[in-house]
Design a protein around this motif. Structure first.
Motif, PDB file in Angstrom:
ATOM      1  N   GLN A 132       0.809  -1.218   0.000  1.00 16.59           N
ATOM      2  CA  GLN A 132       0.000   0.000   0.000  1.00 16.59           C
ATOM      3  C   GLN A 132       0.845   1.273   0.000  1.00 16.59           C
ATOM      4  N   ILE A 133       2.167   1.121   0.033  1.00 15.79           N
ATOM      5  CA  ILE A 133       3.068   2.284   0.076  1.00 15.79           C
ATOM      6  C   ILE A 133       3.677   2.489  -1.299  1.00 15.79           C
ATOM      7  N   ASP A 134       3.527   3.667  -1.838  1.00 12.83           N
ATOM      8  CA  ASP A 134       4.104   3.952  -3.150  1.00 12.83           C
ATOM      9  C   ASP A 134       5.622   3.762  -3.099  1.00 12.83           C
ATOM     10  N   PRO A 135       6.204   3.058  -4.078  1.00 13.34           N
ATOM     11  CA  PRO A 135       7.657   2.833  -4.075  1.00 13.34           C
ATOM     12  C   PRO A 135       8.493   4.109  -4.034  1.00 13.34           C
ATOM     13  N   SER A 136       7.914   5.236  -4.381  1.00 16.24           N
ATOM     14  CA  SER A 136       8.656   6.499  -4.309  1.00 16.24           C
ATOM     15  C   SER A 136       9.053   6.851  -2.878  1.00 16.24           C
ATOM     16  N   HIS A 137       8.441   6.154  -1.896  1.00 17.91           N
ATOM     17  CA  HIS A 137       8.758   6.401  -0.493  1.00 17.91           C
ATOM     18  C   HIS A 137       9.703   5.356   0.087  1.00 17.91           C
ATOM     19  N   LEU A 138      10.117   4.378  -0.702  1.00 19.17           N
ATOM     20  CA  LEU A 138      10.862   3.236  -0.179  1.00 19.17           C
ATOM     21  C   LEU A 138      12.346   3.283  -0.512  1.00 19.17           C
ATOM     22  N   ILE A 139      13.147   2.774   0.415  1.00 15.73           N
ATOM     23  CA  ILE A 139      14.528   2.419   0.124  1.00 15.73           C
ATOM     24  C   ILE A 139      14.760   1.007   0.654  1.00 15.73           C
ATOM     25  N   LEU A 140      15.725   0.299   0.077  1.00 16.14           N
ATOM     26  CA  LEU A 140      15.964  -1.106   0.401  1.00 16.14           C
ATOM     27  C   LEU A 140      17.140  -1.259   1.353  1.00 16.14           C
ATOM     28  N   GLU A 141      17.064  -2.295   2.186  1.00 17.19           N
ATOM     29  CA  GLU A 141      18.139  -2.542   3.153  1.00 17.19           C
ATOM     30  C   GLU A 141      18.176  -4.017   3.509  1.00 17.19           C
ATOM     31  N   THR A 142      19.298  -4.452   4.070  1.00 16.36           N
ATOM     32  CA  THR A 142      19.375  -5.825   4.577  1.00 16.36           C
ATOM     33  C   THR A 142      19.461  -5.884   6.094  1.00 16.36           C
ATOM     34  N   ASP A 143      20.082  -4.886   6.719  1.00 16.28           N
ATOM     35  CA  ASP A 143      20.398  -4.934   8.151  1.00 16.28           C
ATOM     36  C   ASP A 143      21.296  -6.119   8.461  1.00 16.28           C
ATOM     37  N   SER A 144      22.132  -6.496   7.504  1.00 13.87           N
ATOM     38  CA  SER A 144      23.070  -7.603   7.710  1.00 13.87           C
ATOM     39  C   SER A 144      23.881  -7.365   8.985  1.00 13.87           C
ATOM     40  N   PRO A 145      24.087  -8.430   9.777  1.00 12.83           N
ATOM     41  CA  PRO A 145      23.828  -9.848   9.520  1.00 12.83           C
ATOM     42  C   PRO A 145      22.460 -10.338   9.983  1.00 12.83           C
ATOM     43  N   TYR A 146      21.539  -9.397  10.250  1.00 14.84           N
ATOM     44  CA  TYR A 146      20.242  -9.761  10.827  1.00 14.84           C
ATOM     45  C   TYR A 146      19.143  -9.805   9.759  1.00 14.84           C
ATOM     46  N   LEU A 147      17.958 -10.325  10.150  1.00 16.22           N
ATOM     47  CA  LEU A 147      16.724 -10.252   9.356  1.00 16.22           C
ATOM     48  C   LEU A 147      16.903 -10.789   7.933  1.00 16.22           C
ATOM     49  N   THR A 148      17.497 -11.943   7.833  1.00 18.45           N
ATOM     50  CA  THR A 148      17.782 -12.560   6.537  1.00 18.45           C
ATOM     51  C   THR A 148      16.495 -12.905   5.795  1.00 18.45           C
ATOM     52  N   PRO A 149      16.387 -12.520   4.535  1.00 17.88           N
ATOM     53  CA  PRO A 149      15.155 -12.801   3.785  1.00 17.88           C
ATOM     54  C   PRO A 149      15.023 -14.262   3.395  1.00 17.88           C
ATOM     55  N   VAL A 150      13.786 -14.666   3.141  1.00 15.00           N
ATOM     56  CA  VAL A 150      13.529 -15.945   2.484  1.00 15.00           C
ATOM     57  C   VAL A 150      14.182 -15.876   1.104  1.00 15.00           C
ATOM     58  N   PRO A 151      14.912 -16.886   0.644  1.00 13.21           N
ATOM     59  CA  PRO A 151      14.938 -18.277   1.106  1.00 13.21           C
ATOM     60  C   PRO A 151      16.079 -18.628   2.058  1.00 13.21           C
ATOM     61  N   PHE A 152      16.776 -17.612   2.616  1.00 10.27           N
ATOM     62  CA  PHE A 152      17.920 -17.893   3.480  1.00 10.27           C
ATOM     63  C   PHE A 152      17.634 -17.600   4.940  1.00 10.27           C
ATOM     64  N   ARG A 153      16.357 -17.421   5.276  1.00  8.67           N
ATOM     65  CA  ARG A 153      15.995 -17.073   6.646  1.00  8.67           C
ATOM     66  C   ARG A 153      16.576 -18.081   7.628  1.00  8.67           C
ATOM     67  N   GLY A 154      17.132 -17.546   8.725  1.00  9.85           N
ATOM     68  CA  GLY A 154      17.768 -18.401   9.723  1.00  9.85           C
ATOM     69  C   GLY A 154      19.275 -18.441   9.593  1.00  9.85           C
ATOM     70  N   LYS A 155      19.784 -17.999   8.444  1.00 11.89           N
ATOM     71  CA  LYS A 155      21.225 -17.938   8.225  1.00 11.89           C
ATOM     72  C   LYS A 155      21.706 -16.491   8.361  1.00 11.89           C
ATOM     73  N   ARG A 156      22.994 -16.301   8.335  1.00 10.53           N
ATOM     74  CA  ARG A 156      23.560 -14.958   8.391  1.00 10.53           C
ATOM     75  C   ARG A 156      23.138 -14.154   7.152  1.00 10.53           C
ATOM     76  N   ASN A 157      22.685 -12.953   7.372  1.00 10.78           N
ATOM     77  CA  ASN A 157      22.294 -12.103   6.248  1.00 10.78           C
ATOM     78  C   ASN A 157      23.528 -11.424   5.655  1.00 10.78           C
ATOM     79  N   GLU A 158      23.455 -11.054   4.384  1.00  8.69           N
ATOM     80  CA  GLU A 158      24.523 -10.287   3.749  1.00  8.69           C
ATOM     81  C   GLU A 158      23.923  -9.436   2.637  1.00  8.69           C
ATOM     82  N   SER A 159      24.685  -8.475   2.176  1.00  7.70           N
ATOM     83  CA  SER A 159      24.155  -7.474   1.247  1.00  7.70           C
ATOM     84  C   SER A 159      23.709  -8.065  -0.082  1.00  7.70           C
ATOM     85  N   SER A 160      24.310  -9.174  -0.499  1.00 11.06           N
ATOM     86  CA  SER A 160      23.924  -9.775  -1.785  1.00 11.06           C
ATOM     87  C   SER A 160      22.471 -10.242  -1.777  1.00 11.06           C
ATOM     88  N   TYR A 161      21.914 -10.482  -0.589  1.00 12.07           N
ATOM     89  CA  TYR A 161      20.535 -10.962  -0.497  1.00 12.07           C
ATOM     90  C   TYR A 161      19.505  -9.848  -0.711  1.00 12.07           C
TER      91      TYR A 161
END
Length: 254
Positions: free
Chosen positions: A192-221
């Protein structure tokens, strides 16, 4: 090109394969990585990484709210010292955290206000941490906000009403791996949020996205976050990459 606007890959979690982590990010089109500071103990590793990869890594300076304890005034002096000493692209990571410990709330509010004033002084954007503290953070911002203050609500996890309050202030919304979690509900908000308001982040090494959830996060994800947002808005990942990269470039002036 993607920009990871929030990553802690300078942490000891990456001590054995940092070069490979940077290379994987670059190979996945994550060409810029913004590094928020935590406290005085993290400055050296952060700046060493920036000096090694100056065209990829961009430093922020700040005191994280979970590091605000009895000696926080000394920590703020460290922030001031480094801001005078070299170039930074924002003030962060700052804000209020009431998830881990509520006993230093007054100190956290003072440190937050102090660093907002530093941001105004240096004409830099702020990266705001709001874990269990949206109302407290928003109250401070409404008291001090003016046209010279900009920034992002990092790792946003609030309601659509809160998202609208953020964008009405002129701030961006940082979205990371949580948007890929099936039960988080964040996907319904971000759609519901227009992409013009969004920026992307990983918060590595935390909050790893699917399909790697549970593992160490990194910027490539970051590519998985971008793809999820593209799907939510029925857009191509290329479109989302362009919009969010433009947003990040303008906000951090990189």
């Amino acid at each position: 090109m993607l920009i990871d606007t929030h990553s802690h890959i300078y942490s000891t979690d990456f001590i054995h394969d940092l070069d490979e982590v940077i290379q994987r990010a670059y190979s996945n089109d994550v060409r810029k990585i913004i590094l928020p500071n935590i406290d005085s103990s993290s400055v050296k590793n952060l700046l060493d990484l920036v000096d090694t990869y100056p065209h990829i890594c961009f430093p922020l300076m700040g005191l994280h709210p979970t590091s605000v304890t009895h000696d926080y005034q000394e920590e703020l002096q460290v922030v001031e010292y480094w801001l005078k000493k070299r170039k930074f692209y924002g003030i962060g990571e700052i804000g209020i955290d009431l998830y881990w410990d509520k006993s230093f709330l007054e100190e956290q509010i003072h440190a937050f206000r102090f660093q907002l004033e530093l941001a105004r002084q240096y004409k830099l954007p702020v990266v705001i941490h709001t874990r269990d503290s949206f109302d407290e953070v928003y109250q401070v911002l409404t008291e001090v906000k003016d046209d010279n203050l900009s920034g992002v609500f990092h790792s946003f996890s609030g309601t659509i009403e809160q998202a609208n309050l953020v964008t009405d202030l002129g701030f961006k919304i940082g979205v990371g791996g949580v948007v890929t979690f099936k039960k988080s509900g964040l996907d319904q908000i971000v759609s519901q949020i227009d992409p013009s308001h969004l920026i992307l982040e990983t918060d590595s090494p935390y909050l790893t996205p699917v399909p790697f959830r549970g593992k160490r996060n990194e910027s490539s994800y970051l590519v998985y976050v971008a793809q999820k947002i593209a799907d939510l808005h029925h857009m191509t990942i290329g479109d989302i990459a362009k919009i969010t990269t433009d947003n990040a470039r303008k906000l951090f002036e990189i």
